[in-house]
Scaffold this motif. Sequence first.
Motif, mmCIF file in Angstrom:
data_model
loop_
_atom_site.group_PDB
_atom_site.id
_atom_site.type_symbol
_atom_site.label_atom_id
_atom_site.label_comp_id
_atom_site.label_asym_id
_atom_site.label_seq_id
_atom_site.Cartn_x
_atom_site.Cartn_y
_atom_site.Cartn_z
ATOM 1 N N ALA A 140 0.838 -1.206 0.000
ATOM 2 C CA ALA A 140 0.000 0.000 0.000
ATOM 3 C C ALA A 140 0.873 1.258 0.000
ATOM 4 N N CYS A 141 1.947 1.257 0.760
ATOM 5 C CA CYS A 141 2.866 2.407 0.774
ATOM 6 C C CYS A 141 3.437 2.654 -0.614
ATOM 7 N N ILE A 142 3.832 1.584 -1.303
ATOM 8 C CA ILE A 142 4.389 1.730 -2.648
ATOM 9 C C ILE A 142 3.327 2.291 -3.589
ATOM 10 N N GLN A 143 2.113 1.755 -3.536
ATOM 11 C CA GLN A 143 1.041 2.242 -4.412
ATOM 12 C C GLN A 143 0.731 3.713 -4.134
ATOM 13 N N ARG A 144 0.708 4.087 -2.857
ATOM 14 C CA ARG A 144 0.450 5.496 -2.508
ATOM 15 C C ARG A 144 1.568 6.393 -3.015
ATOM 16 N N ALA A 145 2.815 5.913 -2.918
ATOM 17 C CA ALA A 145 3.958 6.705 -3.387
ATOM 18 C C ALA A 145 3.923 6.888 -4.897
ATOM 19 N N LEU A 146 3.367 5.921 -5.604
ATOM 20 C CA LEU A 146 3.258 6.007 -7.062
ATOM 21 C C LEU A 146 2.068 6.831 -7.522
ATOM 22 N N SER A 147 1.142 7.095 -6.630
ATOM 23 C CA SER A 147 -0.066 7.836 -6.970
ATOM 24 C C SER A 147 0.268 9.272 -7.373
ATOM 25 N N PRO A 148 -0.430 9.798 -8.375
ATOM 26 C CA PRO A 148 -0.196 11.199 -8.754
ATOM 27 C C PRO A 148 -0.779 12.187 -7.723
ATOM 28 N N ASP A 149 -1.631 11.697 -6.824
ATOM 29 C CA ASP A 149 -2.206 12.555 -5.777
ATOM 30 C C ASP A 149 -1.112 12.875 -4.759
ATOM 31 N N PRO A 150 -0.739 14.130 -4.609
ATOM 32 C CA PRO A 150 0.366 14.476 -3.720
ATOM 33 C C PRO A 150 -0.017 14.537 -2.237
ATOM 34 N N LEU A 151 -1.313 14.408 -1.922
ATOM 35 C CA LEU A 151 -1.735 14.530 -0.535
ATOM 36 C C LEU A 151 -1.483 13.241 0.224
ATOM 37 N N PRO A 152 -0.980 13.348 1.464
ATOM 38 C CA PRO A 152 -0.737 12.141 2.255
ATOM 39 C C PRO A 152 -2.042 11.484 2.692
#
Length: 157
Positions: A140-152
């Motif tokens: 999940a961390c990797i997928q979030r890091a790859l997301s274009p959404d910059p919000l945490p």
Amino acid sequence: MPTPKFVLDLREKIGHDLLWLSGLTAVVLNDRDEVLLVERADNGRWSLVAGILEPGEQPAVGLVREIQEETAVEAVVERLVSVESLPPGSYPNGDQVQFLDLCFRCRPVRGEPRVNDDESLDVRWWPLNDLPDLTDRERACIQRALSPDPLPVFATS
């Protein structure tokens, strides 16, 4: 790396009771669609680079330190990916711990990955399309890091 002195000092006072610590997780991505992973010496599993924040240390500074200490790769932090409380856990010696984890997306600036301390058995770049067995949280961390959404990402309830 041995247990930090500040944790040992706290353990002298609280014994094995639950200790709340600030954790750091790095998703280090290069320009070849690879992520930097370490094979942990304690359990033999591949994982993202992670560590704990020293007292008074800024999170991004602490994470850059952890990446370099564990992998010999110099990196810069690009953005905060997530903030989350991890479930309580325990170590074989009975110490109870719980982490407030800050996960950051990072990019390498120099250095080749290598085992740089006694916490890892191996260090290497892994293709994003051929990852080893990681925890659901790490994926999940990797997928979030790859997301274009910059919000945490963080829990709201």
